[in-house]
Design a protein around this motif. Structure first.
Motif, PDB file in Angstrom:
ATOM      1  N   LYS A   1     -49.580  31.560 -52.665  1.00  0.00           N
ATOM      2  CA  LYS A   1     -49.415  30.990 -51.379  1.00  0.00           C
ATOM      3  C   LYS A   1     -47.857  30.951 -50.949  1.00  0.00           C
ATOM      4  N   PHE A   2     -47.951  31.113 -49.561  1.00  0.00           N
ATOM      5  CA  PHE A   2     -46.511  31.209 -49.140  1.00  0.00           C
ATOM      6  C   PHE A   2     -46.539  30.454 -47.706  1.00  0.00           C
ATOM      7  N   ILE A   3     -45.383  29.559 -47.620  1.00  0.00           N
ATOM      8  CA  ILE A   3     -45.085  29.099 -46.346  1.00  0.00           C
ATOM      9  C   ILE A   3     -44.310  30.073 -45.461  1.00  0.00           C
ATOM     10  N   LYS A   4     -44.888  30.364 -44.471  1.00  0.00           N
ATOM     11  CA  LYS A   4     -44.356  31.565 -43.426  1.00  0.00           C
ATOM     12  C   LYS A   4     -43.562  30.867 -42.291  1.00  0.00           C
TER      13      LYS A   4
ATOM     14  N   MET B   1     -40.209  28.804 -29.951  1.00  0.00           N
ATOM     15  CA  MET B   1     -40.682  28.994 -31.068  1.00  0.00           C
ATOM     16  C   MET B   1     -41.822  28.053 -31.728  1.00  0.00           C
ATOM     17  N   TYR B   2     -43.038  28.402 -32.423  1.00  0.00           N
ATOM     18  CA  TYR B   2     -43.808  27.551 -32.846  1.00  0.00           C
ATOM     19  C   TYR B   2     -44.540  28.138 -34.078  1.00  0.00           C
ATOM     20  N   LEU B   3     -44.448  27.456 -35.213  1.00  0.00           N
ATOM     21  CA  LEU B   3     -44.956  27.657 -36.506  1.00  0.00           C
ATOM     22  C   LEU B   3     -44.357  29.260 -37.030  1.00  0.00           C
ATOM     23  N   GLY B   4     -43.163  29.574 -36.647  1.00  0.00           N
ATOM     24  CA  GLY B   4     -42.406  30.491 -37.333  1.00  0.00           C
ATOM     25  C   GLY B   4     -42.565  31.921 -36.495  1.00  0.00           C
TER      26      GLY B   4
ATOM     27  N   LEU C   1     -48.524  26.065 -44.392  1.00  0.00           N
ATOM     28  CA  LEU C   1     -49.045  26.662 -45.437  1.00  0.00           C
ATOM     29  C   LEU C   1     -50.422  27.766 -45.183  1.00  0.00           C
ATOM     30  N   ASP C   2     -51.147  27.038 -44.486  1.00  0.00           N
ATOM     31  CA  ASP C   2     -52.367  27.898 -43.778  1.00  0.00           C
ATOM     32  C   ASP C   2     -52.399  28.106 -42.396  1.00  0.00           C
ATOM     33  N   PRO C   3     -51.442  28.659 -41.707  1.00  0.00           N
ATOM     34  CA  PRO C   3     -51.492  28.980 -40.400  1.00  0.00           C
ATOM     35  C   PRO C   3     -52.622  29.662 -39.933  1.00  0.00           C
TER      36      PRO C   3
END
Lengths: 322, 318
Positions: B25-28, B225-228, B277-279
Motif C-alpha cells: 500500500k502507498f500513500i499517494k 490541490m486536493y488529495l495529491g 491511503l485509499d483515494p
C-alpha cells in the motif's frame, strides 16, 4: 442576574525572570443564552481567563491573586469541583491532547455521565449516542467503540464538543476550537456551534484570535490586549463602529479579497509588550497612532460610547464614564 | 523564463503492512502534478492538510525522494545528489513555525550564518558582514544577533527564519505557511516584508498557504490541490475571485467572513477529505462534489478554460 460574573480578575505567573499578570484586573459578564466572543493576540490573557473560570490555572507558576468569579451568583472558587464538567464545561484547541488516546470514545463519554448524573451504563450509552448524533457524527453506535486516533481532526473536535455538552451545561467555554482545523472543517464546526446556540440553552464563551471566526458566532465581543480588556461591544457594533484604536487596527489587518494586488497590508507597528514590564498608562500607547500625554500616564477607565464600552482616553469627553 | 518546472511528479510513501517483502500500500501524497514557476513571480499552492502541498516543497529540496516524474531547475534536470546540492543552495525555505525551526541553543548570528559556513562562502569577516546585512534587510537590528530565539517575539523569530533563508542569496524562496502561526497584526508585517524583499531582491516565491485571502493578494498564479492532485491552476485573481472548479468554490465558501451579518449555514460544505491511503478512483473530489456524475470515476483530463487549467469533467475545452 448574569449567568457568569467576573470581577477584577488577576492571574499572576511567577517565572524565574519575573512576574507576569495576564489577565490583569478584568471584569465582564456572560448573560444566559448568549455567545460572548473573546478576541486577542497571543499573550493577551484570553485563555488564562478561561482556565481561571474553570479553576484550571496551572499552579505553580500561576495563581489567581485577586478577583471574584460568580456563577449564578455563587463564588466558583468553592464549588468548581461540582460545577466543572456538569454546569460549566470546556472545549480546547487541540482535541488530540484532550482525549485519552488509550480509551475508547464510549468509555470517555460515559464516564462523564456516570460521574455527574449517576446514570447507569445503559442510560449513559444511550445519551452518549444521542449527543454524538446531535454533533453530526455519522453512525454514532459504531463510532462509540473507536479510539481517538481513528477519527479525523474535525470528527475529534465534534467528539470533544459532544463530551462538553453531555450534561447540558449552562456555560460552555470554547478556546480556539477551530484554529487547528482546515477551512472547510472550520466552517462545519462553526455551523455546529450556531446550531447549539439555537437548540440549547447553553451560554458560550468563544475564544479566538481571529475576528472573522468571532463574526460568525458571537453575540457580543470583548477585545483583550496585554492582559486588559480594551473594548466590549455588540458584534455588529464592533464591525461597524470600532472605537478603540487597537480594535480598529485589528480590523484593518484582516486580509480581504478585492484589494489592490500586492498593496501593503495594514499592520499595527511594533510588538506586543513584554508583560514582565508593561508600559505605564494605557498598555497600547507605544503602538497607538493617537497617543497623547494622558495615555502615557494614566490607565484609562471604561467609557460608554454608543452602547460600546471602550477603555481609551480618546473618549473621555462626550462619553459617559461607565 | 521558467525557473522551476515540475513534470508529472509523483511522491508515494509506502505503508509497511508486513514485516517482510515489498510494501503493497502507498500513500499517494503527490500524484501526477505538473507546473512551472516563472522567474520573479509568486506561485501560490493552496490546499487543505493532506493535499500534498508541503510534500511538493520537500521533494524539490530533496528531503523526500520522488517516486516518478521530473524536476527541472534553471533548465537542469534534478536527479543526482550533486543536482540536489545545487538546488539547495539556490532554493531556500521558510517554515511555518519559527519556534520549531530555529535551534533554541544557538545564537541568532549562528543560525543565520550556518548556511554560509556549510557552503564555505567568503572569509569569516565577510560572513559576519553578510549576516549583519541580511538581518537589517529583514528589519531587525544588530542587537538581535547576540540573542537566543526564546528572547524574540514570534514575528521577530519569523524574520530570523527569513534572514536565514536569504543569506545564501537564493533565487527561489519556498514559503511554507510563513504566517500561519503568527498573530494578525504581526502577520501583516511579515507579509509586507516578504513583498518588499521580493521587489528589492527580485526573488521568486512559492507561497504555500491555506489562507485564500492572502494568496489572492500576494500570488500571481495559483494551484489548488486536493488529495495529491491539481484541481485548478491559473491566475490567482481569476481563480480565487471567479472559481470554476467545484472544490475551489467549496473552499471559498468556507472562508469565514469578518461580517456578522453574513453567517450562511446553507453554504457550509459538508464531508471530509478521504484518506490518501485509499483515494477514490478518478476525480479525488467526487465523493464530496454535488455535481458528481458517472464519468467522474475516470480521472479528468486538464481542460483549458479562459487561460486556466481545470481538472473537472464539467468543463469542456473552449
Amino acid at each position: 442576574m448574569a449567568l457568569l460574573e467576573v470581577k477584577d480578575l488577576v492571574v499572576e505567573f511567577s517565572l524565574p525572570e519575573g512576574k507576569i499578570r495576564a489577565p490583569d484586573g478584568i471584569s465582564f459578564e456572560v448573560e444566559r443564552e448568549e455567545v460572548l466572543g473573546i478576541v486577542g493576540e497571543s499573550g493577551s490573557g484570553k485563555s488564562v481567563t478561561a482556565l481561571a473560570i474553570m479553576g484550571l490555572v496551572p499552579s505553580p507558576p500561576g495563581r489567581v491573586v485577586s478577583g471574584k468569579i460568580l456563577f449564578e451568583g455563587r463564588d466558583v472558587s468553592r464549588s468548581i469541583h461540582e460545577l466543572r464538567g456538569k454546569e460549566i464545561s470546556m472545549v480546547f484547541q487541540n482535541p488530540l491532547n484532550s482525549l485519552n488516546p488509550s480509551l475508547k470514545i464510549s468509555v470517555q463519554l460515559m464516564e462523564v455521565l456516570q460521574e455527574h448524573l449517576n446514570m447507569n451504563e445503559k442510560e449513559a450509552w444511550n445519551r452518549s449516542v444521542e449527543v454524538l448524533k446531535m454533533m453530526g457524527i455519522p453512525d454514532p453506535e459504531t463510532m462509540m467503540n473507536r479510539y481517538p486516533f481513528e477519527f479525523s481532526g474535525g470528527m475529534r473536535q465534534r467528539v470533544m464538543i459532544a463530551m462538553a455538552m453531555l450534561c447540558e451545561p449552562k456555560l460552555l467555554i470554547a478556546d480556539e476550537p477551530t484554529t487547528a482545523l482546515d477551512v472547510t472543517t472550520q466552517a462545519q464546526i462553526l455551523k455546529l456551534f450556531r446550531k447549539l446556540k439555537e437548540s440549547s440553552k447553553t451560554s458560550i464563551i468563544f475564544i479566538s484570535h481571529d475576528l472573522s471566526v468571532i463574526a460568525q458566532i458571537a453575540d457580543r465581543v470583548m477585545v483583550m490586549y496585554a492582559g486588559k480588556i480594551v473594548e466590549k461591544a455588540k458584534i455588529d457594533d464592533i464591525f461597524e463602529h470600532p472605537f478603540h484604536p487597537y480594535t480598529k487596527g485589528l480590523l484593518k489587518s484582516i486580509p480581504s479579497f478585492y484589494k489592490e494586488r500586492k498593496s501593503r497590508f495594514h499592520s499595527i507597528p511594533g510588538n506586543v509588550p513584554n508583560l514582565m514590564n508593561p508600559p505605564k498608562g494605557c498598555r497600547f500607547h507605544p503602538r497607538c497612532p493617537d497617543t497623547f500625554e494622558l495615555c502615557r500616564e494614566k490607565e484609562p477607565p471604561f467609557f460608554k460610547v454608543n452602547g460600546s464600552y471602550v477603555s481609551c482616553w480618546l473618549y473621555r469627553r462626550g462619553a459617559d464614564p461607565a | 523564463m521558467k525557473l522551476l518546472e515540475i513534470k508529472d511528479l509523483k511522491v508515494y510513501f509506502p505503508i509497511k503492512d508486513k514485516l517482510f517483502g515489498k510494501p503493497e500500500k502507498f500513500i499517494k501524497a503527490v500524484d501526477g502534478v505538473s507546473f512551472y514557476v516563472e522567474k520573479g513571480e509568486t506561485f501560490g499552492i493552496v490546499g487543505e492538510s493532506g493535499s500534498g502541498k508541503s510534500t511538493i516543497a520537500m521533494t524539490i529540496l530533496g528531503v523526500h525522494r520522488k517516486t516518478d516524474g521530473e524536476i527541472l531547475f534553471k533548465g537542469r534536470v534534478i536527479e543526482s545528489k550533486e543536482d540536489f546540492k545545487f538546488v539547495r543552495k539556490k532554493v531556500q525555505i521558510v517554515f511555518q513555525d519559527p519556534e520549531a525551526s530555529l535551534d533554541p541553543r544557538k545564537k541568532i548570528k549562528h543560525i543565520v550564518r550556518e548556511g554560509l559556513d556549510i557552503y564555505r562562502i567568503g572569509s569569516k569577516d565577510e560572513r559576519n558582514e553578510k549576516v549583519k546585512e541580511v538581518i537589517s534587510k529583514v528589519g531587525l537590528t544588530e542587537e538581535a544577533l547576540d540573542k537566543y530565539p526564546h528572547e524574540l517575539s514570534g514575528g521577530q523569530k519569523q524574520r530570523v527564519g527569513i534572514a536565514r533563508a536569504l543569506v545564501l542569496e537564493p533565487e527561489l524562496l519556498i514559503l511554507d505557511e510563513p504566517t500561519s502561526s503568527l498573530d494578525v497584526s504581526v502577520q501583516a508585517q511579515i507579509l509586507n516584508l516578504l513583498m518588499d524583499l521580493q521587489e528589492r531582491l527580485s526573488l521568486t516565491y512559492i507561497f504555500i498557504s491555506h489562507d485564500l485571502k492572502v494568496v489572492e493578494h500576494i500570488a500571481d498564479r495559483v494551484m489548488i490541490m486536493y488529495l495529491g492532485k491539481i484541481m485548478e491552476m491559473g491566475s490567482a485573481q481569476d481563480i480565487l475571485l471567479k472559481p470554476l472548479h467545484p472544490y475551489t468554490k467549496a473552499l471559498l465558501s468556507s472562508v469565514p467572513l469578518p461580517d456578522p451579518k453574513r453567517r450562511k449555514d446553507e453554504e457550509v460544505f459538508e464531508g471530509e477529505v478521504p484518506s490518501p491511503l485509499d483515494p477514490p478512483r478518478g476525480c479525488p473530489f467526487k465523493a464530496r462534489c454535488k455535481y458528481a456524475m458517472d464519468i467522474c470515476d475516470e480521472p479528468p483530463k486538464p481542460v483549458r478554460v479562459n487561460d486556466r487549467l481545470i481538472f473537472c469533467h464539467l468543463y469542456k475545452e473552449g
